[in-house]
Design a protein around this motif. Structure first.
Motif, short mmCIF file in Angstrom:
data_model
loop_
_atom_site.label_atom_id
_atom_site.label_comp_id
_atom_site.label_asym_id
_atom_site.label_seq_id
_atom_site.Cartn_x
_atom_site.Cartn_y
_atom_site.Cartn_z
N THR A 18 -1.85 3.05 12.26
CA THR A 18 -0.50 2.91 11.72
C THR A 18 0.54 3.17 12.82
OG1 THR A 18 -0.58 5.24 11.09
CG2 THR A 18 -1.15 3.63 9.41
N PRO A 19 1.61 2.37 12.87
CA PRO A 19 2.69 2.63 13.81
C PRO A 19 3.39 3.94 13.48
CG PRO A 19 2.81 0.40 12.92
CD PRO A 19 1.81 1.15 12.09
N ILE A 20 4.00 4.57 14.47
CA ILE A 20 4.75 5.80 14.23
C ILE A 20 5.85 5.54 13.20
CG2 ILE A 20 6.33 7.47 15.29
CD1 ILE A 20 4.74 7.20 17.86
N GLY A 21 5.96 6.44 12.23
CA GLY A 21 6.98 6.31 11.20
C GLY A 21 6.51 5.65 9.92
N THR A 22 5.21 5.28 9.84
CA THR A 22 4.68 4.68 8.61
C THR A 22 4.62 5.72 7.50
OG1 THR A 22 3.30 3.18 9.93
CG2 THR A 22 2.71 3.48 7.61
N PRO A 23 5.16 5.43 6.30
CA PRO A 23 5.11 6.40 5.20
C PRO A 23 3.67 6.72 4.80
CG PRO A 23 6.73 4.69 4.74
CD PRO A 23 5.95 4.23 5.95
N VAL A 24 3.38 8.01 4.68
CA VAL A 24 2.07 8.49 4.23
C VAL A 24 2.22 8.97 2.80
CG1 VAL A 24 0.22 10.16 4.62
CG2 VAL A 24 1.44 9.17 6.57
N LEU A 25 1.34 8.54 1.91
CA LEU A 25 1.44 8.81 0.48
C LEU A 25 0.37 9.79 0.02
CD1 LEU A 25 1.90 5.10 -0.70
CD2 LEU A 25 3.62 6.65 0.24
N ALA A 26 0.73 10.62 -0.95
CA ALA A 26 -0.24 11.54 -1.55
C ALA A 26 -1.30 10.73 -2.28
CB ALA A 26 0.46 12.49 -2.51
N ALA A 27 -2.56 11.07 -2.05
CA ALA A 27 -3.66 10.33 -2.67
C ALA A 27 -3.78 10.61 -4.16
CB ALA A 27 -4.97 10.66 -1.98
N GLY A 28 -3.15 11.67 -4.64
CA GLY A 28 -3.20 12.00 -6.05
C GLY A 28 -2.25 13.14 -6.36
N ASP A 29 -2.15 13.48 -7.64
CA ASP A 29 -1.33 14.62 -8.04
C ASP A 29 -1.93 15.90 -7.46
OD1 ASP A 29 -0.10 12.68 -9.49
OD2 ASP A 29 -0.65 13.46 -11.46
N GLY A 30 -1.09 16.81 -7.03
CA GLY A 30 -1.61 18.04 -6.48
C GLY A 30 -0.52 18.97 -6.00
N LEU A 56 -1.76 5.04 1.88
CA LEU A 56 -0.72 4.23 2.48
C LEU A 56 -0.28 3.15 1.50
CD1 LEU A 56 -2.61 3.85 5.86
CD2 LEU A 56 -0.48 5.15 5.58
N ALA A 57 0.93 2.63 1.70
CA ALA A 57 1.47 1.63 0.77
C ALA A 57 0.76 0.29 0.91
CB ALA A 57 2.97 1.47 1.00
N LYS A 58 0.22 0.00 2.08
CA LYS A 58 -0.52 -1.24 2.28
C LYS A 58 -1.73 -0.96 3.17
CE LYS A 58 2.17 -2.88 6.26
NZ LYS A 58 2.96 -4.01 6.81
N ARG A 59 -2.60 -1.94 3.27
CA ARG A 59 -3.82 -1.76 4.04
C ARG A 59 -3.52 -1.87 5.54
NH1 ARG A 59 -8.50 -2.95 0.95
NH2 ARG A 59 -8.08 -2.25 -1.17
N TYR A 60 -3.98 -0.88 6.29
CA TYR A 60 -3.93 -0.92 7.74
C TYR A 60 -5.35 -0.93 8.28
CZ TYR A 60 1.09 0.04 7.81
OH TYR A 60 2.46 -0.06 7.65
N ARG A 61 -5.49 -1.48 9.46
CA ARG A 61 -6.81 -1.56 10.06
C ARG A 61 -7.41 -0.17 10.25
NH1 ARG A 61 -8.33 -1.30 15.25
NH2 ARG A 61 -6.15 -1.42 15.94
N ILE A 62 -8.68 -0.03 9.86
CA ILE A 62 -9.39 1.24 10.09
C ILE A 62 -9.87 1.22 11.54
CG2 ILE A 62 -11.41 2.61 9.49
CD1 ILE A 62 -11.13 1.65 6.63
N SER A 63 -9.33 2.12 12.34
CA SER A 63 -9.68 2.15 13.75
C SER A 63 -10.88 3.05 14.04
CB SER A 63 -8.48 2.61 14.58
OG SER A 63 -8.01 3.87 14.14
#
Length: 466
Positions: free
Chosen positions: A344-356, A312-319
């Motif tokens: 994360t709220p609905i619509g939060t961008p999810v990012l690839a953790a690495g190249d793949g 994720l682009a920023k830290r969100y609480r680990i639930s």
């Protein structure tokens, strides 16, 4: 008012046990009066509904116990907790073909003939328990190992642990490399774990094996004298630079240096891979192992590609944290949680953790919309309960690229991202396990490494098949 005073006086005269029972009954009646099971969930200021997660698998139990249990609709957003952020009944089968990255011929060959070896280098402050937690190994096995030999707890920074697990996830074999000569070995038998201390009394000597690709790389390497474990080491080391399963061609040539232990002139071990020189047409590939156990190219550059810890682009609480030993709050049975949940709220961008490469992008009754990305041959990441997919199967992605928007799809009762990291097809704790870094040989040692690498390369080049 007189009636209330008289009632209060009468209650005060009752025995303490009777007063407690009376107050409890009144509380239950009041709660049942307020209970509105069909009421809509409250909304936040942004208009999104607040989620209350009910463990899957517990729904039938709850429906049968409604005459005993009381629930009050919340009047403000309720925080997700370790027990209810991810439906506890939705245990995703780690071997479900829908979630697994497909295996090519090389991976299938290696899987059939060798146990997958997992390794870990002890970091400062780490304990045996911390290592077991990072890789989701059974705590019960750890206590059994300690009971066999308590010295297993005495870990030092830099020591290497290597283990394999059986089909049930139990630790099958575990070795701790205490020094260049000594190692502690634990093996699971029908009678429990057995301990043995291994000592190298011989002399380590380099042995060069050469070959030419005539069929698959695996078959040709076996014909040259390499064992499955050594082949696995090379495949893993070069997973980002050269794919032996897809790029090896008939006629390619190779030379490999392995260090074997000799006693009285006789080899007593298969040896560890030290270096490889591979020639495919005009393409040259050379790697050599450094003192830290990692492989580098001729210039001392890392062969790895880094992975980020947070998708994720920023830290969100680990639930809900990674917890393979998590217990179901109602059934009391183990209900593993193989990933990390982010609120994360609905619509939060999810990012690839690495190249793949995206190997799965689909929908599942439990996982909802999900994406699986394969990072080389060692790591895989999974992203579940997504609102919208931004990639498709076959897409190549880079670290930090948007691959989806988080959501609340599948068997999920509240918006969140369920993220999994798999190392060698086994779920590990993405928040704690050491991640690959693309760091070169440290400057103080790089000059010596480069000189040794150039000498090793010339030796292998001289014995390459004509």
């Amino acid at each position: 008012m007189k009636i209330l005073r008289a009632t209060a006086f009468t209650i005060k005269k009752l025995p303490r046990q009777h007063r407690i029972a009376l107050f409890s009954t009144c509380a239950v009646v009041a709660a049942l009066t307020l209970w509105q099971p069909t009421s809509p969930l409250p909304q936040t200021a942004s208009g999104q509904r607040t989620s209350i997660d009910i463990p899957l698998g517990a729904l039938d139990v709850l429906s049968n116990q409604r005459h005993q249990e009381v629930s009050v609709a919340p009047t403000e957003p309720q925080p997700l907790t370790e027990e209810n952020s991810e439906p506890l009944g939705a245990v995703f089968d780690q071997e479900d073909p829908e979630f697994l990255a497909p295996k090519d011929e090389l991976e299938q060959q290696l899987a059939q003939v060798t146990d997958v070896a997992h390794t870990h280098k002890v970091e400062p402050g780490e304990t045996l328990g911390a290592v077991f937690e990072q890789y989701g190994l059974p705590q019960a096995d750890m206590y059994r190992l300690i009971a066999v030999n308590r010295s297993i707890q005495n870990l030092r920074v830099g020591q290497q642990l290597e283990w394999s697990v059986d089909e049930d996830g139990r630790v099958k074999e575990l070795t701790i490399q205490r020094s260049a000569k000594l190692a502690d070995s634990f093996t699971l038998t029908a009678k429990g774990y057995q301990f043995k201390q291994l000592e190298e009394n011989g002399e380590l000597k380099p042995v060069v094996l050469t070959g030419r690709i005539s069929g698959s790389f695996y078959q040709s390497a076996r014909a040259a004298g390499l064992n499955p474990s050594q082949i696995q080491t090379l495949v893993q080391a070069l997973q980002w630079r050269f794919d032996f399963g897809r790029e090896a061609r008939k006629g390619d040539r190779f030379a490999v240096t392995v260090e074997r232990e000799f006693i009285d002139g006789k080899a007593v071990s298969q040896g560890d891979v030290k270096a490889l020189y591979y020639l495919s047409g005009r393409r040259e590939v050379f790697i050599m192992r450094h003192d830290d156990g990692e492989f580098y190219d001729e210039e001392g550059r890392s062969l790895n590609r880094a992975l980020r810890r947070y998708p994720l682009a920023k830290r969100y609480r680990i639930s809900s944290s990674f917890n393979p030993q998590r217990l179901h709050p109602i059934t009391g049975r183990t209900s593993p949680h193989h990933g990390t949940d982010f609120a994360t709220p609905i619509g939060t961008p999810v990012l690839a953790a690495g190249d793949g490469v995206v190997v799965k992008a689909s929908k599942h009754s439990l996982a909802g919309n999900f994406v699986v990305i394969k990072h080389g041959r060692e790591y895989t990441t999974r992203y579940l309960h997504l609102h919208r997919l931004l990639v498709k199967v076959g897409d190549k992605v880079t670290m930090g690229q948007r691959i989806a928007l988080s959501g609340n799809t599948g068997r999920s009762t509240g918006p969140h991202l369920h993220y999994e990291l798999l190392k060698k097809n086994r779920a590990v704790n993405a928040m704690k396990v050491p991640l690959p870094q693309a760091a070169p040989v440290p400057n103080p040692m790089r000059g010596r490494f480069v000189q040794n690498a150039q000498n090793e390369r010339q030796k292998l080049l001289a014995v390459m098949p004509g």
